[in-house]
Design an enzyme around this catalytic site. Sequence first.
Site, short mmCIF file in Angstrom:
data_model
loop_
_atom_site.label_atom_id
_atom_site.label_comp_id
_atom_site.label_asym_id
_atom_site.label_seq_id
_atom_site.Cartn_x
_atom_site.Cartn_y
_atom_site.Cartn_z
N GLY A 69 -20.22 -17.11 15.25
CA GLY A 69 -20.76 -16.31 14.16
C GLY A 69 -20.12 -16.63 12.82
O GLY A 69 -20.81 -16.70 11.79
N SER A 70 -18.82 -16.85 12.81
CA SER A 70 -18.14 -17.11 11.54
C SER A 70 -18.66 -18.38 10.89
O SER A 70 -18.94 -18.40 9.68
CB SER A 70 -16.62 -17.23 11.76
N HIS A 200 -20.56 -14.84 22.29
CA HIS A 200 -19.61 -14.00 23.03
C HIS A 200 -19.78 -12.51 22.76
O HIS A 200 -19.11 -11.67 23.37
CB HIS A 200 -18.16 -14.45 22.79
N CYS A 323 -10.24 -8.28 14.30
CA CYS A 323 -9.75 -9.25 13.32
C CYS A 323 -8.68 -8.64 12.44
O CYS A 323 -7.81 -9.32 11.93
CB CYS A 323 -10.89 -9.73 12.45
C1 LIG Z 1 -17.75 -11.10 15.88
C2 LIG Z 1 -18.49 -11.10 14.60
C3 LIG Z 1 -18.54 -12.25 13.79
C4 LIG Z 1 -17.76 -13.49 14.12
O1 LIG Z 1 -18.28 -14.18 15.22
P1 LIG Z 1 -17.36 -15.27 15.94
O2 LIG Z 1 -18.27 -15.93 16.91
O3 LIG Z 1 -16.25 -14.53 16.61
O4 LIG Z 1 -16.89 -16.21 14.88
C5 LIG Z 1 -19.28 -12.20 12.63
N1 LIG Z 1 -19.95 -11.08 12.29
C6 LIG Z 1 -19.94 -9.96 13.04
C7 LIG Z 1 -20.72 -8.77 12.61
C8 LIG Z 1 -19.20 -9.93 14.22
O5 LIG Z 1 -19.17 -8.82 14.95
#
Ligand SMILES: *Cc1c(COP(=O)(O)O)cnc(C)c1O
Length: 394
Positions: A69-70, A200, A323
């Site tokens: 997601g990041s 995940h 985080c």
């Molecule tokens: C967990 C999360 C992310 C980051 O995703 P990762 O795969 O851990 O990098 C980004 N945005 C939201 C809203 C999240 O909950």
Amino acid sequence: MIYADNAATTKMSGAAINAMLNCMEETWGNPSSLYGLGQRAKDALEEARERLAACIGASPKEITFTSGGSEADNQAIRSAAALGARKGKRHIVSTAFEHHAVLHALKKLESEGFEVELLPVGKLGTVTAQQVAEAIREDTALVTIMYANNEIGSVLPISQIGAVCRARGVLFHTDAVQAAGHLSIDVNAQSIDLLSLSAHKFHGPKGVGVLYARQGIPLSSLIEGGAQERGKRAGTENVPAIVGMAAALEEACAHMDENTAKVSALRDRLIAGLSQIPYASLNGDPVNRLPGNVSFCFEGVEGESLLLLLDDRGICASSGSACTSGSLDPSHVLLSIGRPHEVAHGSLRLSLCDENTEADVEAILNAVPEIVGYLRGISPLWKDKLSGKREFVL
Ligand SMILES: *Cc1c(COP(=O)(O)O)cnc(C)c1O
């Protein structure tokens, strides 16, 4: 153990594990290789792309695989900013309670001359399409607003916000990491131009995600190298993880209605039970809320201590976001909905999934009031409040 931290990460589903094992044993070739083994890996990759695209109403060409997601958030924002800058547009609209992957990417753009406007999210933690409409200017390059908040669970009016952006010709990105697998996503019906997913968070593996970009929107690469992912994301694709992600999302989407019914009933029992605790207050929108999210602030309690004592009883929960845990700053999300610092430190997030049971809920409802009572009992601050030396805040 009771796992109630599904917003931080989820346990992989059996379907995802099996798909990955099969891929690692059978189709482990490099999808860029021309011989049969490589081509079978390529077929597995492309089939996963089609299945993931179908889950969000996109076409496979619009799917780029990322490390999560990041990365998807960063690439979406960077790409839209670069596109805007070429047309002299350097204004970006977002909200005060986005994930740090969005907020920190925007901070960096600010230092490069972009103007970032963070909309206030009010007490319920949401923004209206009207607020977005009023913020959009001639030079707006991008609106980036999350589908659902990871800490307090509010679900935002994404379709209406998308419609406003489309009508004004402004690119719209949504971080749908918490929504995917729990809320329906249709990128066309919802006028979404760019969207981020992370496996995940929906019972897939860690370290893999999706960036959806509407056809015709050029992506800027964050990683230079080979021509994988149409030259937009270099590096040999993590085929097993991608295949596992597709299996996980398909399964979550196929069972979405029944899971929502089950999980939101558990959530509502937890919310009703925890609301009985004096000086406790629910965070986020009570109605437009993720099915599994329960978020509270308890006055006179240190969130970290609460988590440790819950852990002693085998309950995994979170305070603020994973985080930020470990840092002493109160959560920017809780501050954004107007929680005072003191109260923001006393937060608890329980995030459920379809594997949680009524017995889990009962155990949590036994544990939390007891622990909150105990922590207040040893708190000098709480004594001062009871004796009137200090004011109650909630
Ligand atoms: C967990 C999360 C992310 C980051 O995703 P990762 O795969 O851990 O990098 C980004 N945005 C939201 C809203 C999240 O909950």
